[in-house]
Design a protein around this motif. Structure first.
Motif, mmCIF file in Angstrom:
data_model
loop_
_atom_site.group_PDB
_atom_site.id
_atom_site.type_symbol
_atom_site.label_atom_id
_atom_site.label_comp_id
_atom_site.label_asym_id
_atom_site.label_seq_id
_atom_site.Cartn_x
_atom_site.Cartn_y
_atom_site.Cartn_z
ATOM 1 N N ARG A 1 50.305 38.433 -47.680
ATOM 2 C CA ARG A 1 50.509 37.268 -46.828
ATOM 3 C C ARG A 1 51.912 36.722 -47.011
ATOM 4 O O ARG A 1 52.520 36.858 -48.072
ATOM 5 N N ASP A 2 52.391 36.115 -45.938
ATOM 6 C CA ASP A 2 53.677 35.435 -45.945
ATOM 7 C C ASP A 2 53.365 33.961 -45.726
ATOM 8 O O ASP A 2 53.094 33.541 -44.599
ATOM 9 N N ASN A 3 53.370 33.193 -46.787
ATOM 10 C CA ASN A 3 52.962 31.793 -46.684
ATOM 11 C C ASN A 3 53.920 30.979 -45.813
ATOM 12 O O ASN A 3 53.501 30.031 -45.144
ATOM 13 N N ALA A 4 55.185 31.344 -45.807
ATOM 14 C CA ALA A 4 56.156 30.608 -44.988
ATOM 15 C C ALA A 4 55.864 30.774 -43.499
ATOM 16 O O ALA A 4 56.186 29.895 -42.696
ATOM 17 N N ASN B 1 52.685 31.584 -42.417
ATOM 18 C CA ASN B 1 51.227 31.437 -42.225
ATOM 19 C C ASN B 1 50.620 32.718 -41.640
ATOM 20 O O ASN B 1 49.811 32.681 -40.705
ATOM 21 N N THR B 2 51.028 33.833 -42.194
ATOM 22 C CA THR B 2 50.625 35.135 -41.673
ATOM 23 C C THR B 2 50.022 35.992 -42.781
ATOM 24 O O THR B 2 50.507 35.974 -43.918
ATOM 25 N N VAL B 3 48.970 36.712 -42.415
ATOM 26 C CA VAL B 3 48.329 37.638 -43.343
ATOM 27 C C VAL B 3 48.345 39.026 -42.716
ATOM 28 O O VAL B 3 48.266 39.174 -41.492
ATOM 29 N N TYR B 4 48.494 40.025 -43.567
ATOM 30 C CA TYR B 4 48.569 41.418 -43.121
ATOM 31 C C TYR B 4 47.487 42.248 -43.795
ATOM 32 O O TYR B 4 47.013 41.911 -44.880
ATOM 33 N N LEU B 5 47.127 43.338 -43.148
ATOM 34 C CA LEU B 5 46.224 44.309 -43.757
ATOM 35 C C LEU B 5 46.795 45.696 -43.497
ATOM 36 O O LEU B 5 46.795 46.168 -42.357
#
Length: 121
Positions: free
Chosen positions: A71-74, A76-80
């Motif tokens: 995830r990239d908290n800056a 607000n994104t999550v990856y799989l």
């Protein structure tokens, strides 16, 4: 309100890879856990991977060693990242996030609309 939008699904051959993304937008104060779930036809929705705000992760046994959540908290994104895909990974994949919309409110879960992943030759 909060919106989650997934992307990156598609058709891939067995052994192939795909990367899913999910961005959260709207009235966001903070996000606790972000996760990916999936639902295959005729089956219940199941947790695939989750990542807590502190960075710890959990994976379903069926995907351990093949899938990686990040995830990239800056943003607000999550990856799989899904590698070594199998036909049994075919499902609609849903993004989930526990979001606080302001400092006074408790976090509540939000869901994306889902993205289809099909693994077939």
């Amino acid at each position: 309100q909060v919106q989650l939008v997934e992307s990156g699904g598609g058709l891939v051959q067995p052994g192939g890879s795909l990367r899913l993304s999910c961005g959260a937008s709207g009235s966001i104060f903070s996000i606790n856990t972000m996760a990916w779930y999936r639902q295959a036809p005729g089956k219940q929705r199941e947790m695939v991977a989750q990542m807590h705000s502190g960075g710890s992760t959990n994976y379903a046994d069926a995907v351990k060693g093949r899938f990686t959540i990040s995830r990239d908290n800056a943003k607000n994104t999550v990856y799989l990242q899904m590698n070594s895909l199998k036909p049994e990974d075919t499902a609609v994949y849903y993004c989930n996030a526990d979001v606080k919309t302001n400092i006074l409110r408790s976090a509540r879960p939000y869901w994306g609309q889902g993205t289809q992943v099909t693994v077939s030759s």
